[in-house]
Design a protein around this motif. Structure first.
Motif, PDB file in Angstrom:
ATOM      1  N   PRO A   1       0.839  -1.200   0.000  1.00  0.00           N
ATOM      2  CA  PRO A   1       0.000   0.000   0.000  1.00  0.00           C
ATOM      3  C   PRO A   1       0.874   1.250   0.000  1.00  0.00           C
ATOM      4  CG  PRO A   1      -0.730  -1.550   1.677  1.00  0.00           C
ATOM      5  CD  PRO A   1       0.579  -2.057   1.156  1.00  0.00           C
ATOM      6  N   ALA A   2       0.476   2.248  -0.816  1.00  0.00           N
ATOM      7  CA  ALA A   2       1.309   3.436  -0.951  1.00  0.00           C
ATOM      8  C   ALA A   2       0.553   4.747  -0.770  1.00  0.00           C
ATOM      9  CB  ALA A   2       1.986   3.427  -2.321  1.00  0.00           C
ATOM     10  N   GLY A   3      -0.765   4.726  -0.814  1.00  0.00           N
ATOM     11  CA  GLY A   3      -1.519   5.960  -0.677  1.00  0.00           C
ATOM     12  C   GLY A   3      -2.984   5.741  -0.992  1.00  0.00           C
ATOM     13  N   TRP A   4      -3.724   6.843  -1.028  1.00  0.00           N
ATOM     14  CA  TRP A   4      -5.166   6.807  -1.267  1.00  0.00           C
ATOM     15  C   TRP A   4      -5.528   7.769  -2.377  1.00  0.00           C
ATOM     16  CZ3 TRP A   4      -7.359   3.034   1.308  1.00  0.00           C
ATOM     17  CH2 TRP A   4      -6.771   2.610   2.494  1.00  0.00           C
TER      18      TRP A   4
ATOM     19  N   PRO B   1     -19.274   4.138   6.974  1.00  0.00           N
ATOM     20  CA  PRO B   1     -19.118   5.575   6.742  1.00  0.00           C
ATOM     21  C   PRO B   1     -18.156   5.885   5.595  1.00  0.00           C
ATOM     22  CG  PRO B   1     -17.904   4.908   8.683  1.00  0.00           C
ATOM     23  CD  PRO B   1     -18.665   3.700   8.215  1.00  0.00           C
ATOM     24  N   LEU B   2     -17.307   4.931   5.258  1.00  0.00           N
ATOM     25  CA  LEU B   2     -16.287   5.109   4.235  1.00  0.00           C
ATOM     26  C   LEU B   2     -16.211   3.823   3.427  1.00  0.00           C
ATOM     27  CD1 LEU B   2     -13.839   7.015   3.408  1.00  0.00           C
ATOM     28  CD2 LEU B   2     -12.474   5.555   4.889  1.00  0.00           C
ATOM     29  N   TRP B   3     -16.011   3.947   2.125  1.00  0.00           N
ATOM     30  CA  TRP B   3     -15.870   2.774   1.268  1.00  0.00           C
ATOM     31  C   TRP B   3     -14.532   2.847   0.550  1.00  0.00           C
ATOM     32  CZ3 TRP B   3     -19.053  -1.445   0.349  1.00  0.00           C
ATOM     33  CH2 TRP B   3     -20.206  -1.472   1.133  1.00  0.00           C
ATOM     34  N   LEU B   4     -13.885   1.701   0.435  1.00  0.00           N
ATOM     35  CA  LEU B   4     -12.590   1.602  -0.230  1.00  0.00           C
ATOM     36  C   LEU B   4     -12.688   0.643  -1.399  1.00  0.00           C
ATOM     37  CD1 LEU B   4     -10.265   1.253   2.889  1.00  0.00           C
ATOM     38  CD2 LEU B   4     -10.862   3.326   1.642  1.00  0.00           C
ATOM     39  N   THR B   5     -11.910   0.932  -2.435  1.00  0.00           N
ATOM     40  CA  THR B   5     -11.814   0.058  -3.593  1.00  0.00           C
ATOM     41  C   THR B   5     -10.363   0.026  -4.044  1.00  0.00           C
ATOM     42  OG1 THR B   5     -12.835  -0.490  -5.724  1.00  0.00           O
ATOM     43  CG2 THR B   5     -12.314   1.840  -5.341  1.00  0.00           C
TER      44      THR B   5
ATOM     45  N   ASP C   1     -10.455  -0.746  -9.862  1.00  0.00           N
ATOM     46  CA  ASP C   1     -11.895  -0.509  -9.852  1.00  0.00           C
ATOM     47  C   ASP C   1     -12.229   0.981  -9.786  1.00  0.00           C
ATOM     48  OD1 ASP C   1     -12.901  -3.215  -9.973  1.00  0.00           O
ATOM     49  OD2 ASP C   1     -12.059  -3.472  -7.987  1.00  0.00           O
ATOM     50  N   TRP C   2     -11.350   1.769  -9.215  1.00  0.00           N
ATOM     51  CA  TRP C   2     -11.570   3.209  -9.074  1.00  0.00           C
ATOM     52  C   TRP C   2     -11.846   3.861 -10.437  1.00  0.00           C
ATOM     53  CZ3 TRP C   2     -12.602   6.937  -5.765  1.00  0.00           C
ATOM     54  CH2 TRP C   2     -12.232   8.248  -6.044  1.00  0.00           C
ATOM     55  N   VAL C   3     -11.090   3.473 -11.457  1.00  0.00           N
ATOM     56  CA  VAL C   3     -11.273   4.105 -12.768  1.00  0.00           C
ATOM     57  C   VAL C   3     -12.670   3.830 -13.326  1.00  0.00           C
ATOM     58  CG1 VAL C   3      -8.816   4.148 -13.324  1.00  0.00           C
ATOM     59  CG2 VAL C   3     -10.193   2.192 -14.022  1.00  0.00           C
ATOM     60  N   LYS C   4     -13.278   2.718 -12.931  1.00  0.00           N
ATOM     61  CA  LYS C   4     -14.625   2.387 -13.394  1.00  0.00           C
ATOM     62  C   LYS C   4     -15.701   2.966 -12.476  1.00  0.00           C
ATOM     63  CE  LYS C   4     -12.856  -2.107 -14.665  1.00  0.00           C
ATOM     64  NZ  LYS C   4     -13.016  -3.524 -14.381  1.00  0.00           N
TER      65      LYS C   4
ATOM     66  N   ALA D   1      -9.847   5.000  -3.092  1.00  0.00           N
ATOM     67  CA  ALA D   1      -9.120   3.850  -3.635  1.00  0.00           C
ATOM     68  C   ALA D   1      -7.781   3.697  -2.938  1.00  0.00           C
ATOM     69  CB  ALA D   1      -8.899   4.025  -5.135  1.00  0.00           C
ATOM     70  N   LEU D   2      -7.448   2.469  -2.623  1.00  0.00           N
ATOM     71  CA  LEU D   2      -6.136   2.150  -2.067  1.00  0.00           C
ATOM     72  C   LEU D   2      -5.157   2.026  -3.230  1.00  0.00           C
ATOM     73  CD1 LEU D   2      -4.228   1.230   0.197  1.00  0.00           C
ATOM     74  CD2 LEU D   2      -5.104  -1.084  -0.131  1.00  0.00           C
ATOM     75  N   ARG D   3      -4.124   2.857  -3.218  1.00  0.00           N
ATOM     76  CA  ARG D   3      -3.090   2.781  -4.250  1.00  0.00           C
ATOM     77  C   ARG D   3      -1.991   1.834  -3.774  1.00  0.00           C
ATOM     78  NH1 ARG D   3       1.554   4.931  -5.631  1.00  0.00           N
ATOM     79  NH2 ARG D   3       1.647   6.478  -3.974  1.00  0.00           N
ATOM     80  N   VAL D   4      -1.663   0.869  -4.605  1.00  0.00           N
ATOM     81  CA  VAL D   4      -0.645  -0.136  -4.288  1.00  0.00           C
ATOM     82  C   VAL D   4       0.469  -0.012  -5.308  1.00  0.00           C
ATOM     83  CG1 VAL D   4      -0.233  -2.624  -4.142  1.00  0.00           C
ATOM     84  CG2 VAL D   4      -2.359  -1.669  -3.261  1.00  0.00           C
TER      85      VAL D   4
END
Length: 131
Positions: free
Chosen positions: A17-20, A84-88, A92-95, A106-109
């Motif tokens: 994991p590197a960022g959001w 309260p918060l959703w992560l992808t 999937d974020w681009v879609k 989105a979790l950036r890896v």
């Protein structure tokens, strides 16, 4: 590998994991407060994504799993539940970002090599004509 490519350099790498990412742009890994989240993903191995999020200290309340490479539609996001918060994932974020509410991030890896910089080792071998 040694049998197939004797003497060739080998490198180990792992995803980390590197960022959001959010509608506001990119943030540091520590920027989101740890707590309850929902996940939404369309991956071959959704359990690995969930494990990564849990390892970061989040409590996963729900994980909406779709088939790998799913093309999201608005109705896929009809029930956001109590998180309260959703992560992808960034995949999937681009879609999802055009369809999703602001509470989706989105979790950036990124790929991280172990044991030093592989590009320096490759460049040195190329300079010696031994790749």
């Amino acid at each position: 590998l040694e049998e197939l490519a004797p003497g060739r350099p080998r490198f180990r790498a792992r995803h980390a994991p590197a960022g959001w990412l959010s509608a506001d742009g990119e943030r540091a890994l520590e920027a989101l407060p740890r707590g309850p989240v929902g996940l939404i993903s369309a991956l071959a191995r959704p359990a690995a994504f969930e494990r990564t999020v849990r390892d970061l200290g989040f409590e996963v309340l729900a994980h909406r799993v779709f088939p790998d490479h799913h093309l999201y539609r608005a109705e896929d996001l009809a029930e956001w539940g109590r998180a309260p918060l959703w992560l992808t994932t960034t995949k999937d974020w681009v879609k999802l970002r055009a369809l999703a509410p602001p509470r989706l991030h989105a979790l950036r890896v990124e790929m991280r090599f172990e044991g030093g910089d592989p590009w320096a080792a490759i460049a040195a071998r190329l300079a010696r004509g031994r790749l």
